[in-house]
Design an enzyme around this catalytic site. Structure first.
Site, PDB file in Angstrom:
ATOM      1  N   GLU A 176       0.682  -1.101  -0.064  1.00  0.00           N
ATOM      2  CA  GLU A 176      -0.095   0.017   0.239  1.00  0.00           C
ATOM      3  C   GLU A 176       0.882   1.173  -0.128  1.00  0.00           C
ATOM      4  O   GLU A 176       0.907   1.556   0.646  1.00  0.00           O
ATOM      5  CB  GLU A 176      -1.018  -0.206   1.443  1.00  0.00           C
ATOM      6  CG  GLU A 176      -1.813  -1.096   0.937  1.00  0.00           C
ATOM      7  CD  GLU A 176      -3.679  -1.052   2.251  1.00  0.00           C
ATOM      8  OE1 GLU A 176      -3.042  -0.328   2.915  1.00  0.00           O
ATOM      9  OE2 GLU A 176      -4.249  -1.137   2.125  1.00  0.00           O
ATOM     10  N   GLU A 375      -5.666  -8.028  -0.650  1.00  0.00           N
ATOM     11  CA  GLU A 375      -6.636  -8.332   0.272  1.00  0.00           C
ATOM     12  C   GLU A 375      -7.819  -7.752   0.101  1.00  0.00           C
ATOM     13  O   GLU A 375      -8.001  -6.756  -0.663  1.00  0.00           O
ATOM     14  CB  GLU A 375      -6.024  -6.867   1.270  1.00  0.00           C
ATOM     15  CG  GLU A 375      -4.143  -7.071   2.018  1.00  0.00           C
ATOM     16  CD  GLU A 375      -3.918  -6.209   2.714  1.00  0.00           C
ATOM     17  OE1 GLU A 375      -4.328  -5.392   3.101  1.00  0.00           O
ATOM     18  OE2 GLU A 375      -2.358  -6.409   3.011  1.00  0.00           O
TER      19      GLU A 375
HETATM   20  C1  BG6 Z   1      -4.064  -2.901   5.173  1.00  0.00           C
HETATM   21  C2  BG6 Z   1      -2.733  -3.468   5.272  1.00  0.00           C
HETATM   22  O1  BG6 Z   1      -4.166  -1.274   5.110  1.00  0.00           O
HETATM   23  O2  BG6 Z   1      -5.775  -3.070   5.584  1.00  0.00           O
HETATM   24  C3  BG6 Z   1      -3.285  -4.367   6.506  1.00  0.00           C
HETATM   25  O3  BG6 Z   1      -2.300  -3.997   4.030  1.00  0.00           O
HETATM   26  C4  BG6 Z   1      -3.853  -3.986   7.416  1.00  0.00           C
HETATM   27  O4  BG6 Z   1      -1.817  -4.757   6.832  1.00  0.00           O
HETATM   28  C5  BG6 Z   1      -5.214  -4.124   6.430  1.00  0.00           C
HETATM   29  O5  BG6 Z   1      -3.840  -5.325   8.488  1.00  0.00           O
HETATM   30  C6  BG6 Z   1      -5.944  -3.779   7.100  1.00  0.00           C
HETATM   31  O6  BG6 Z   1      -6.123  -3.166   8.330  1.00  0.00           O
HETATM   32  P1  BG6 Z   1      -6.572  -3.490   9.850  1.00  0.00           P
HETATM   33  O7  BG6 Z   1      -6.292  -1.686  10.012  1.00  0.00           O
HETATM   34  O8  BG6 Z   1      -7.664  -3.487  10.072  1.00  0.00           O
HETATM   35  O9  BG6 Z   1      -5.891  -4.131   9.923  1.00  0.00           O
END
Ligand code: BG6
Length: 476
Positions: A176, A375
């Site tokens: 990201e 993701e």
């Molecule tokens: C993304 C990241 O922003 O979202 C992860 O690459 C992160 O590292 C994921 O864990 C979810 O966000 P959060 O804040 O719910 O953990």
């Protein structure tokens, strides 16, 4: 009839600092994730000046994947994963970041992990820097403000590319990388670039300078990696949440366009090898005087990525301010509007499956590169009832997104490599440092207070996803 190509990479995604623990094991150094305290939705994580006593640092122990990886990989194999996305903790390989020689114990850990995955025919998909860098590079050199980071990073990349050239095919450079764009919030700048604003610092300038050095480092890594193994596929990794105009008013439409430009320009550079015209103009108007050399621009042109890896969680709706200045670029909170057509997660993230199809089309139309959804997922509170976790809400979320993903492939012709839902096993939230914000299909017995025996347990989503994978997405 399945809508996805054979060999589609169904997987799961995690990041080293969010699950490994073992923060000092095997000679590991202190990373920037090790100086971030726990928080929650109302309490931001604090960045401390080094590791302080009597302070809660959830990443230090996380879910101890470092000690449990064999057991965990076995479960992932039972789930039927074709691939597993994780990152290499830079601090296991170069504990301080500026050493001459890498740390053999750290390299061996990832050899062991990758061998364990490959034993079950699970492909490792590797991010080089996932919100993580040696803390020493921050305290001694100022993080990515400093051009020297390019050398430290490319050295780290070279070592791991050479070491794992026969075990890893798909790589991503910075997780990201665009998370810091426009937002200018403390957390994002630190996790992306190791920067904490100094009094009087022009933080926008620092962000653009750091981003430039990261983009140069990324482009160099692409070239180095291809020289080491021409079969490597080296991708970018961006946060992809589309910005919609809140109304058909042209000012709102223009605002949404600005918002997309200001959050997605990193992909312009990583795919096209050049900065977009509007950003050149912006740099001039702001008199940033950035250190961008002609040699850097050649590097960017020569190091374009093979594919676009991206995360997708939510979309955004934006509204132009009444006296919108023409150079206003960020997706600032005052421009964000809640989209009344969408529901929200427990943490207030908007749920928009169609937005995934939209962004898959948007990337394809604009860059014409293979895409990889690395993701996607729902952070939610889970309840253990009689030993079971009935996470139907997670299944519904994932099902709706996979449906849209399949339409993008089957109807829109999007070239999609794979899909790795986030946090396939419960881990520490990056944003809040919580354990109770869970994404996994495997439950880990640990809570926000650090209580729990770390035992692992399948949620209902585990068996559901197993069927999805075994039918290549036909049975949702
Ligand atoms: C993304 C990241 O922003 O979202 C992860 O690459 C992160 O590292 C994921 O864990 C979810 O966000 P959060 O804040 O719910 O953990």
């Amino acid at each position: 009839m399945t809508k996805l190509p054979d060999g589609f990479l169904w997987g799961g995604a995690v990041a080293a600092h969010q699950l490994e623990g073992g923060w000092q094991a095997g000679g590991k150094g202190v990373s920037i994730a090790d100086v971030m305290t726990g928080g929650d939705n109302d309490t931001p994580r604090r960045i401390t000046n080094g590791v302080l006593p009597d302070t809660n640092y959830p990443n230090h122990d996380a879910i101890d994947f470092y000690g449990h990886y064999k057991e965990d990989v076995k479960l992932l194999a039972k789930l039927g994963l074709k691939c597993f996305r994780t990152s290499i903790a830079w601090t296991r390989i170069f504990p301080n970041g500026d050493e001459v020689e890498p740390n053999e114990a750290g390299l061996q850990f990832y050899d062991n992990l990758f061998d364990e995955l490959l034993k079950y025919h699970i492909q490792p998909i590797i991010t080089l820097s996932h919100f993580e860098m040696p803390y020493h590079l921050v305290s001694e050199y100022g993080g990515w403000r400093n051009r020297k980071m390019i050398d430290f990073f490319t050295k780290f990349a070279t070592v791991v590319f050479k070491r794992y050239k026969g075990k890893v095919k798909y790589w991503m450079t910075f997780n990201e990388i665009n998370n810091q764009s426009g937002l200018l919030n403390e957390w994002a700048l630190f996790t992306n670039s190791g920067i904490v604003a100094k009094p009087g610092e022009n933080i926008a300038r620092s962000m653009y300078q750091a981003s430039h050095y990261e983009l140069v480092a990324s482009a160099l890594a692409v070239q180095i990696g291809h020289n080491i193994n021409p079969n490597f596929q080296i991708g970018s990794m961006v946060a992809a949440g589309p910005s919609y105009p809140v109304s058909p008013a042209p000012q709102d439409v223009m605002k949404a366009e600005r918002s997309m430009q200001s959050t997605q320009w990193y992909t312009d550079v990583q795919c096209r090898g050049t900065y977009p015209a509007w950003l050149h103009r912006y740099f001039e108007r702001e008199h940033f005087g950035l250190d961008i050399t002609l040699a850097d621009l050649d590097v960017l042109r020569a190091g374009t990525v093979d594919y676009i890896g991206f995360s997708y969680y939510a979309s955004h709706a934006v509204k132009a301010a009444a006296d919108e200045p023409d150079d206003y670029m960020s997706r600032a909170p005052e421009n964000e509007v809640t989209n009344p057509t969408l529901s929200k997660s427990d943490w207030g993230w908007l749920i928009d499956p169609v937005g995934l199809r939209y962004i898959l089309n948007w990337f394809t139309d604009r860059y014409d590169k293979p895409l990889f959804i690395v993701e996607n997922g729902l952070g939610a509170f889970d309840r253990v009832e009689d030993g079971a976790i009935h996470d139907i809400y997670r299944i519904e979320y994932l099902r709706a997104h996979i449906e849209q993903m399949e339409l993008a492939v089957a109807i829109d012709g999007v070239d999609l490599i794979g899909y790795t839902p986030w946090g396939i096993i419960d881990l520490v939230s990056a944003g809040t440092g919580q354990m109770d914000k869970r994404y996994g299909m495997i439950y880990v017995d640990k809570d926000d207070n650090g209580e729990g025996d770390l035992s692992r347990r399948k949620k209902d989503s585990f068996n559901w996803f197993k069927t999805v994978i075994s039918t290549n997405g036909s049975k949702l």
